[in-house]
Design a protein around this motif. Structure first.
Motif: not given
Length: 485
Positions: A17-28, A223-237
């Motif tokens: 249920t957790w999917r951080p938004g832009p603040p996490f990506d900036d911190a990363c 092709g390649v694909f993934y399943y995730l329970s937690r993700t971010t825009r940075a990780l998706d990219a």
């Protein structure tokens, strides 16, 4: 693939249920995550070439050698025993307070994870700086189902063709799969036939309470694909960039089931067993026909564990990522797939029915065939029902048609191959009655026809597949670690 049977139903894993938004990506980015992502991409590209898959004995020998070569950092320990009495081994690499569990051969017909898990161990043991940066202790299980893996080993070496693959293929029946024999109770559906291998994995999860559980899967085409329970825009990219950087296509067509959420191109949200059962009820299918339990991800979720499943194909096909419209409606694509699947079920069920009274050996191949035929029949009914729904008259795209064709092809090659092995076993033990020999002959002819109709793309170098999985594991660990800092 991640699903119970790998023909269109995905793993029953706990939805996050957790999917951080832009603040996490900036911190990363500020804290160095982008720099580490770049290092991981390099490591993914540096996996050395390998000619074949590693069997059980080689995997255990390699992990044992690594532990002996790094006595202060790595240790191999026994975590359980297989159904046939084989020890189950785990290689632990010390590196920090956070715990990560990586499990290969959760489906024994998916051996890419064995290569990836050993490569992961080598990379971690060779780079103390990387271990310190990640701050994790790694528990790597190179083969959680040695019994099933040994039944697939005949196709692990030599040129990999559809015929060599299919004729030696084995995927356990749903209730005999490690990944899907975790306890489940939902609306009268109850499962507690937990396998010894699953008990071993449960104990490992209970002991480590990991921040991340990585389940290593692979499919067949596309092709390649993934399943995730937690993700971010940075990780998706980053996850999308890994296969693209290695020259592999992404799977951006249909999800393995229509209720699965697509988070980003080739990145899907994990889902629960309850969601799958609800979907079956919605389509008028009997949920009691689903004979498996819950998954490792669902079990680990009680500890707040993040989950990653990587799905890499043996054979690449650019159509998996082609969204050009075709002169065929999506309803027609669904209906054709449902009709072809029904035809496959009818043919295999007819042959099996003609010999059932003569069969004396309850081989794993027979149990699996008997279990999967109802699943394929339900998938066919689901496709036909969905074809009648509003909105499906829109034009289909290339990726959707490819997913449809490859799904039916996979079902034929897998199920037909296992039934051939079941009938050949009867003949091999001296029980080749006229009915058994006749059924084997009919299926041999049918199977040859299916092979002739099937498309045979070029196999992907195994190093690239292991590179994707290695990169995905490390990238997800980095994302979670930086989120916690």
């Amino acid at each position: 693939m991640g699903g119970i049977w790998g023909f269109g139903v995905t793993a029953l894993i706990q939805q996050g249920t957790w999917r951080p938004g832009p603040p996490f990506d900036d911190a990363c980015g500020r804290r160095g995550g982008n720099r580490v992502f770049a290092q991981i991409s390099r490591l993914a590209a540096e996996v050395p070439p390998t000619a074949d898959f590693a069997g059980v004995d080689r995997l255990y020998a390699q992990t044992g050698e690594l532990a002996r070569a790094h006595p202060g950092t790595a240790v191999v320990r026994r975590i359980g025993t297989s159904r046939l009495g084989e020890p189950l081994w785990c290689l632990t690499v010390q590196g920090g307070p956070e715990q990560v569990v990586v499990v290969a051969a959760v489906h024994p017909n998916e051996p890419v994870g064995g290569l990836s898990s050993v490569r992961l161990a080598r990379v971690l043991l060779a780079d103390a700086g990387l271990r310190e940066e990640l701050g994790c202790t790694w528990h790597i299980v190179p083969c959680i189902d040695p019994d099933g893996t040994r039944l697939n080993e005949p196709w692990f070496t030599g040129p990999m063709t559809l015929e060599s693959y299919g004729r030696s293929f084995y995927r356990p029946a749903p209730d005999e799969q490690v990944e899907w024999s975790f306890p489940l109770s939902y609306q009268g559906i109850f499962f507690d036939r937990v396998l010894p291998e699953t008990v071993a994995l449960m104990r490992l999860i209970d002991e480590t309470k990991p921040m991340l559980l990585c389940s290593l899967h692979n499919g067949e085409y596309g092709g390649v694909f993934y399943y995730l329970s937690r993700t971010t825009r940075a990780l998706d990219a980053q996850l999308a960039a890994l296969p693209v950087g290695l020259g592999l296509p992404l799977h951006t067509g249909e999800a393995e089931a229509p209720f699965i959420e697509q988070i980003a191109p080739a990145v899907f949200r994990n889902f629960t067993a309850e969601q799958e059962l609800d979907f079956m009820l919605e389509l008028g299918l009997d949920p009691a026909r689903r004979t498996a339990g819950a998954s490792s991800g669902a079990y680990a979720a009680r500890y707040g564990t993040a989950y990653l499943a990587t799905e890499v194909p043996y054979w690449a096909d650019a159509r998996a990522d082609d969204h050009a419209p075709i002169e065929m409606s999506y309803a027609t694509v669904l209906a054709k797939r449902g009709e072809c699947a029904h035809g496959t079920v009818d043919r295999l069920s007819g042959i099996l029915g003609s010999v059932r009274a003569e069969l004396t050996v309850r081989t794993p191949f027979l149990r699996a065939t008997e279990a999967f035929l109802p699943y394929l029949a339900d998938a066919a009914e689901a496709d036909l029902a969905r074809a009648e729904r509003p909105g499906t008259e829109r034009p289909a795209v290339v990726a959707e048609r490819f997913h449809s064709i490859s799904g039916v092809q996979s079902a034929r090659i897998r199920l037909g191959g296992m039934l051939l092995r079941a009938l050949a076993a009867e003949i091999a033990v001296g029980h080749g009655t006229p009915a058994v020999r006749a059924g084997h002959g009919r299926l041999t002819e049918t199977y040859a026809g299916w092979l002739a109709e099937a498309e045979m793309p070029q196999p992907i170098p195994l190093a690239k597949l292991a590179g994707v999985q290695l990169g995905a594991i490390l990238s997800t660990a980095v994302a979670i670690r930086y989120a916690a800092r």
